[in-house]
Write a protein that holds these residues in place. Sequence first.
Motif, PDB file in Angstrom:
ATOM      1  N   THR A 119     -11.661   0.928 -19.376  1.00  0.00           N
ATOM      2  CA  THR A 119     -10.128   0.575 -20.454  1.00  0.00           C
ATOM      3  C   THR A 119     -10.214   0.682 -21.705  1.00  0.00           C
ATOM      4  OG1 THR A 119     -10.085  -1.234 -18.481  1.00  0.00           O
ATOM      5  CG2 THR A 119      -8.725  -1.468 -20.454  1.00  0.00           C
ATOM      6  N   VAL A 120     -11.190   0.254 -22.402  1.00  0.00           N
ATOM      7  CA  VAL A 120     -11.446   0.433 -23.601  1.00  0.00           C
ATOM      8  C   VAL A 120     -11.523   2.258 -24.156  1.00  0.00           C
ATOM      9  CG1 VAL A 120     -13.136   0.382 -25.804  1.00  0.00           C
ATOM     10  CG2 VAL A 120     -12.944  -1.585 -24.091  1.00  0.00           C
ATOM     11  N   LEU A 121     -11.960   2.677 -23.226  1.00  0.00           N
ATOM     12  CA  LEU A 121     -11.886   4.270 -23.511  1.00  0.00           C
ATOM     13  C   LEU A 121     -10.630   4.818 -23.424  1.00  0.00           C
ATOM     14  CD1 LEU A 121     -14.052   6.478 -24.209  1.00  0.00           C
ATOM     15  CD2 LEU A 121     -14.194   6.921 -21.772  1.00  0.00           C
ATOM     16  N   ALA A 122      -9.980   4.345 -22.495  1.00  0.00           N
ATOM     17  CA  ALA A 122      -8.503   4.902 -22.352  1.00  0.00           C
ATOM     18  C   ALA A 122      -7.615   4.522 -23.338  1.00  0.00           C
ATOM     19  CB  ALA A 122      -8.084   4.303 -20.871  1.00  0.00           C
ATOM     20  N   GLY A 123      -7.889   3.127 -23.895  1.00  0.00           N
ATOM     21  CA  GLY A 123      -7.110   2.711 -24.926  1.00  0.00           C
ATOM     22  C   GLY A 123      -7.503   3.477 -26.140  1.00  0.00           C
ATOM     23  N   ILE A 124      -8.540   3.673 -26.644  1.00  0.00           N
ATOM     24  CA  ILE A 124      -9.085   4.602 -27.667  1.00  0.00           C
ATOM     25  C   ILE A 124      -8.387   5.820 -27.614  1.00  0.00           C
ATOM     26  CG2 ILE A 124     -10.738   5.767 -28.758  1.00  0.00           C
ATOM     27  CD1 ILE A 124     -12.383   3.161 -28.416  1.00  0.00           C
ATOM     28  N   THR A 125      -8.387   6.358 -26.146  1.00  0.00           N
ATOM     29  CA  THR A 125      -7.709   7.832 -26.046  1.00  0.00           C
ATOM     30  C   THR A 125      -6.417   7.847 -26.533  1.00  0.00           C
ATOM     31  OG1 THR A 125      -9.708   8.160 -24.502  1.00  0.00           O
ATOM     32  CG2 THR A 125      -7.646   9.751 -24.424  1.00  0.00           C
ATOM     33  N   ALA A 126      -5.684   6.704 -25.784  1.00  0.00           N
ATOM     34  CA  ALA A 126      -4.276   6.912 -26.053  1.00  0.00           C
ATOM     35  C   ALA A 126      -3.972   6.552 -27.184  1.00  0.00           C
ATOM     36  CB  ALA A 126      -3.881   5.640 -24.941  1.00  0.00           C
ATOM     37  N   ALA A 127      -4.572   5.596 -28.024  1.00  0.00           N
ATOM     38  CA  ALA A 127      -4.282   5.481 -29.470  1.00  0.00           C
ATOM     39  C   ALA A 127      -4.460   6.781 -30.426  1.00  0.00           C
ATOM     40  CB  ALA A 127      -5.293   4.309 -29.817  1.00  0.00           C
ATOM     41  N   VAL A 128      -5.532   7.252 -30.064  1.00  0.00           N
ATOM     42  CA  VAL A 128      -5.737   8.653 -30.856  1.00  0.00           C
ATOM     43  C   VAL A 128      -4.775   9.481 -30.486  1.00  0.00           C
ATOM     44  CG1 VAL A 128      -7.223  10.744 -30.853  1.00  0.00           C
ATOM     45  CG2 VAL A 128      -8.168   8.492 -30.899  1.00  0.00           C
ATOM     46  N   LEU A 129      -4.276   9.685 -28.941  1.00  0.00           N
ATOM     47  CA  LEU A 129      -3.361  10.619 -28.668  1.00  0.00           C
ATOM     48  C   LEU A 129      -1.976  10.204 -29.365  1.00  0.00           C
ATOM     49  CD1 LEU A 129      -4.228  11.295 -24.994  1.00  0.00           C
ATOM     50  CD2 LEU A 129      -4.263  12.871 -26.761  1.00  0.00           C
ATOM     51  N   LEU A 130      -1.604   8.898 -29.395  1.00  0.00           N
ATOM     52  CA  LEU A 130      -0.193   8.371 -29.960  1.00  0.00           C
ATOM     53  C   LEU A 130      -0.271   8.712 -31.475  1.00  0.00           C
ATOM     54  CD1 LEU A 130      -0.031   4.965 -28.300  1.00  0.00           C
ATOM     55  CD2 LEU A 130       1.624   6.685 -27.873  1.00  0.00           C
ATOM     56  N   THR A 131      -1.354   8.336 -32.047  1.00  0.00           N
ATOM     57  CA  THR A 131      -1.485   8.356 -33.786  1.00  0.00           C
ATOM     58  C   THR A 131      -1.408   9.924 -34.141  1.00  0.00           C
ATOM     59  OG1 THR A 131      -3.333   7.973 -33.556  1.00  0.00           O
ATOM     60  CG2 THR A 131      -1.920   6.287 -34.038  1.00  0.00           C
ATOM     61  N   GLY A 132      -1.925  10.778 -33.139  1.00  0.00           N
ATOM     62  CA  GLY A 132      -1.817  12.247 -33.675  1.00  0.00           C
ATOM     63  C   GLY A 132      -0.635  12.979 -33.629  1.00  0.00           C
ATOM     64  N   GLY A 133       0.545  12.062 -33.234  1.00  0.00           N
ATOM     65  CA  GLY A 133       1.754  12.631 -33.153  1.00  0.00           C
ATOM     66  C   GLY A 133       2.362  12.525 -34.497  1.00  0.00           C
ATOM     67  N   ASP A 134       3.753  11.974 -34.424  1.00  0.00           N
ATOM     68  CA  ASP A 134       4.573  11.902 -35.562  1.00  0.00           C
ATOM     69  C   ASP A 134       4.723  10.602 -36.117  1.00  0.00           C
ATOM     70  OD1 ASP A 134       7.764  11.752 -33.746  1.00  0.00           O
ATOM     71  OD2 ASP A 134       5.659  10.627 -33.322  1.00  0.00           O
ATOM     72  N   LEU A 156       5.025  -3.974 -26.680  1.00  0.00           N
ATOM     73  CA  LEU A 156       5.503  -3.464 -25.419  1.00  0.00           C
ATOM     74  C   LEU A 156       5.695  -2.076 -25.439  1.00  0.00           C
ATOM     75  CD1 LEU A 156       6.321  -4.822 -22.638  1.00  0.00           C
ATOM     76  CD2 LEU A 156       8.739  -4.843 -23.423  1.00  0.00           C
ATOM     77  N   HIS A 157       6.410  -1.864 -26.531  1.00  0.00           N
ATOM     78  CA  HIS A 157       6.766  -0.073 -26.678  1.00  0.00           C
ATOM     79  C   HIS A 157       5.212   0.650 -26.734  1.00  0.00           C
ATOM     80  CE1 HIS A 157       7.418   3.354 -28.962  1.00  0.00           C
ATOM     81  NE2 HIS A 157       8.535   3.350 -28.228  1.00  0.00           N
ATOM     82  N   ASP A 158       4.400   0.146 -27.255  1.00  0.00           N
ATOM     83  CA  ASP A 158       3.105   0.817 -27.568  1.00  0.00           C
ATOM     84  C   ASP A 158       2.438   0.776 -26.144  1.00  0.00           C
ATOM     85  OD1 ASP A 158       3.402   1.372 -30.027  1.00  0.00           O
ATOM     86  OD2 ASP A 158       2.018  -0.168 -30.987  1.00  0.00           O
ATOM     87  N   ALA A 159       2.573  -0.214 -25.461  1.00  0.00           N
ATOM     88  CA  ALA A 159       2.091  -0.392 -24.090  1.00  0.00           C
ATOM     89  C   ALA A 159       2.667   0.579 -22.985  1.00  0.00           C
ATOM     90  CB  ALA A 159       2.055  -1.914 -23.603  1.00  0.00           C
ATOM     91  N   GLY A 160       3.773   0.801 -23.181  1.00  0.00           N
ATOM     92  CA  GLY A 160       4.672   2.085 -22.487  1.00  0.00           C
ATOM     93  C   GLY A 160       4.208   3.283 -22.886  1.00  0.00           C
ATOM     94  N   ARG A 161       3.910   3.451 -24.096  1.00  0.00           N
ATOM     95  CA  ARG A 161       3.458   4.612 -24.610  1.00  0.00           C
ATOM     96  C   ARG A 161       2.219   5.039 -24.031  1.00  0.00           C
ATOM     97  NH1 ARG A 161       4.963   9.078 -25.838  1.00  0.00           N
ATOM     98  NH2 ARG A 161       3.715   9.529 -27.802  1.00  0.00           N
ATOM     99  N   VAL A 162       1.228   4.009 -24.168  1.00  0.00           N
ATOM    100  CA  VAL A 162      -0.135   4.113 -23.663  1.00  0.00           C
ATOM    101  C   VAL A 162       0.005   4.804 -22.167  1.00  0.00           C
ATOM    102  CG1 VAL A 162      -2.158   3.057 -22.919  1.00  0.00           C
ATOM    103  CG2 VAL A 162      -1.193   2.814 -25.093  1.00  0.00           C
ATOM    104  N   VAL A 163       0.802   4.017 -21.283  1.00  0.00           N
ATOM    105  CA  VAL A 163       0.914   4.289 -19.774  1.00  0.00           C
ATOM    106  C   VAL A 163       1.514   5.687 -19.748  1.00  0.00           C
ATOM    107  CG1 VAL A 163       2.309   3.713 -17.810  1.00  0.00           C
ATOM    108  CG2 VAL A 163       1.358   1.943 -19.265  1.00  0.00           C
ATOM    109  N   GLU A 164       2.519   6.007 -20.612  1.00  0.00           N
ATOM    110  CA  GLU A 164       2.729   7.456 -20.643  1.00  0.00           C
ATOM    111  C   GLU A 164       1.975   8.607 -20.783  1.00  0.00           C
ATOM    112  OE1 GLU A 164       6.474   8.289 -23.339  1.00  0.00           O
ATOM    113  OE2 GLU A 164       7.387   6.489 -22.582  1.00  0.00           O
ATOM    114  N   VAL A 165       1.106   8.172 -21.878  1.00  0.00           N
ATOM    115  CA  VAL A 165       0.164   9.158 -22.139  1.00  0.00           C
ATOM    116  C   VAL A 165      -0.981   9.447 -21.133  1.00  0.00           C
ATOM    117  CG1 VAL A 165      -1.954   9.511 -23.685  1.00  0.00           C
ATOM    118  CG2 VAL A 165       0.470   9.154 -24.714  1.00  0.00           C
ATOM    119  N   LEU A 166      -1.116   8.012 -20.555  1.00  0.00           N
ATOM    120  CA  LEU A 166      -2.240   8.106 -19.586  1.00  0.00           C
ATOM    121  C   LEU A 166      -1.741   8.892 -18.196  1.00  0.00           C
ATOM    122  CD1 LEU A 166      -3.990   4.482 -19.683  1.00  0.00           C
ATOM    123  CD2 LEU A 166      -4.895   6.616 -20.497  1.00  0.00           C
ATOM    124  N   ALA A 167      -0.212   8.445 -17.821  1.00  0.00           N
ATOM    125  CA  ALA A 167       0.093   9.214 -16.879  1.00  0.00           C
ATOM    126  C   ALA A 167       0.075  10.605 -17.184  1.00  0.00           C
ATOM    127  CB  ALA A 167       1.813   8.660 -16.715  1.00  0.00           C
TER     128      ALA A 167
END
Lengths: 179, 403
Positions: free
Chosen positions: B95-110, B353-364
Amino acid sequence: MSDTVALALPTPDVASLQFDALYRSSASEVFAYVASLLHDRSAAEDVTAQAFERAYRRRKSFDARRGTPRAWLFGIARNAALDELRRRRRVASLVADPEDPAAADAFGEDDAERVARRATVRAALAGLDPRDRELVALKFHAGLSNAEIALVLATSESNVGTRLHRAVQRLREACHVAA
Amino acid sequence: MWRRDTDTLDPAVARELEALETALAGDPAADPSLLALVEDVRSTRQVMDAGFAARLDNSVEWGFPRRRDDRLGRLRDTFLGRRVRMLPALGVAATVLAGITAAVLLTGGDEGREPVAIPARSAQPASSGGGGGAGATTGGQNLDAVPLTPAAAPPPAARSSAPTAAREDSSAASTPSFGRKMERSAELTLTTSPGDVQDVSDRVIETTQSLGGYVQHSQVSTSDGSGEASFTLRLPSARLDEGLKRLSNLAHVGSLTQGSNDITSGFVSVTERLSDARAERRALLRALAKAKTSNEIASLRARLRFNRSQISQLKGQLDSLRRRANFAAVDVTVAGSGSRHGAGGVWTPGDALHDAGRVVEVLAGVALVAGAAMGPALLVGVAVLLGGRALRRRRRDGALDAA
């Protein structure tokens, strides 16, 4: 104080307890079934022990929704026995099956008619198709229900019923002709 | 496991099977011939001898201990046991790894939530009269933790010759001194949701006015899905640090760049030229008072006109330099980039909530890409596995047929 003692005791392993009960109720049937497949007492002992060991190690993976514990156990025993047959590449014949001294002791020396009938049945069993013979072993020796046999053989219950009926008919005919 | 469950038994067969069950149960009412058959077949049953039964009992009692030479089995036991015990820890780690990955992917954007490295640059070239310009850049950080005062790096010569002068330069950069004139500037990028661009823009203007500054230029454009505003503010240099803090509290700080430029030499030059011009004016006026000929008077008046325009021009230059020293130029961009971080940069439950949604989006998305890449291999693997099982089953059945 008693509560403290009770809490200090290790929690019983439910799976182990259930396995122990299954072993107590099925050991002799499993051996009889495996022996009927292998026709070799020594090999049957090895395979029976192997089957119980496999079942013990996999006891936590047993899923009650997929069948009874006995059906699960006999499935394991069947695979172990067939693997042994494949490994040894030995074709055993029921005719060559050695006398069971324990069973022979059950009859008196003067009960010649019973001994003759038994020989007739053994010959009739030997004449059966190996699959039918296995079916008879599962039904008569192991005491499984048709549903459990279906699970062991990976077939349908009605198919088991039909085949079992046919096997019994053949046995009766063979015994009648011999008589 | 394939079965034909739709098969049905013939009624006659079903009846005879019932009779067989009755005989197997040992019911005296059963068919005598079947009872005899059951007894005879059961009499052929192999029975375990006592020695083997005792050995098996012993094995069961001790839980089938592995032999010393069965290293593979012992390893399997250890691995399986630990695997089960480590499942929760593995789950947390995944879970932590997925969270870090998602965070990196999210913040790597705009959105630029994490600190974004922006190359430091000087605000302006250093003026010719000595001193130096310096820039300080930060991004996506809480300004409370960032020194707002740009480190006015002195030129190498000044640094090597007089450390004290460097400290003076630094202090001059933080607050305009009477001796040195520093021009300060900053560029600030705020990110917020498109719907909040107008609100943040209004508060930028309010903040500017409350600090005694003014808006030199503004442009706000908003639409349904996006919005952006840009401002050129003039804030009192003495209150620049306070102003940047207050502005950065209005929304999430995407980036911040500060710079300073020493304009002392220019200021001194213009002041001296103005002084000279005024002295010249006074001399011209004295000469005019003493002039006697009309030609002399006309020449002096012409020189006075030129002198007046020169003085006026120099005054303008001096005012401009004073404005540059007294008011810092702050370029503010409010970007409605889709981030829903609330005003003040506070991470609200809505943001979560929005970030969680984004995390789910990225993970999906990751799962989809991984599935697309691994799907064929997985299908082949499953086919091999099923084929292997079917083959093994056939071989086992074949062994039985041969028995």
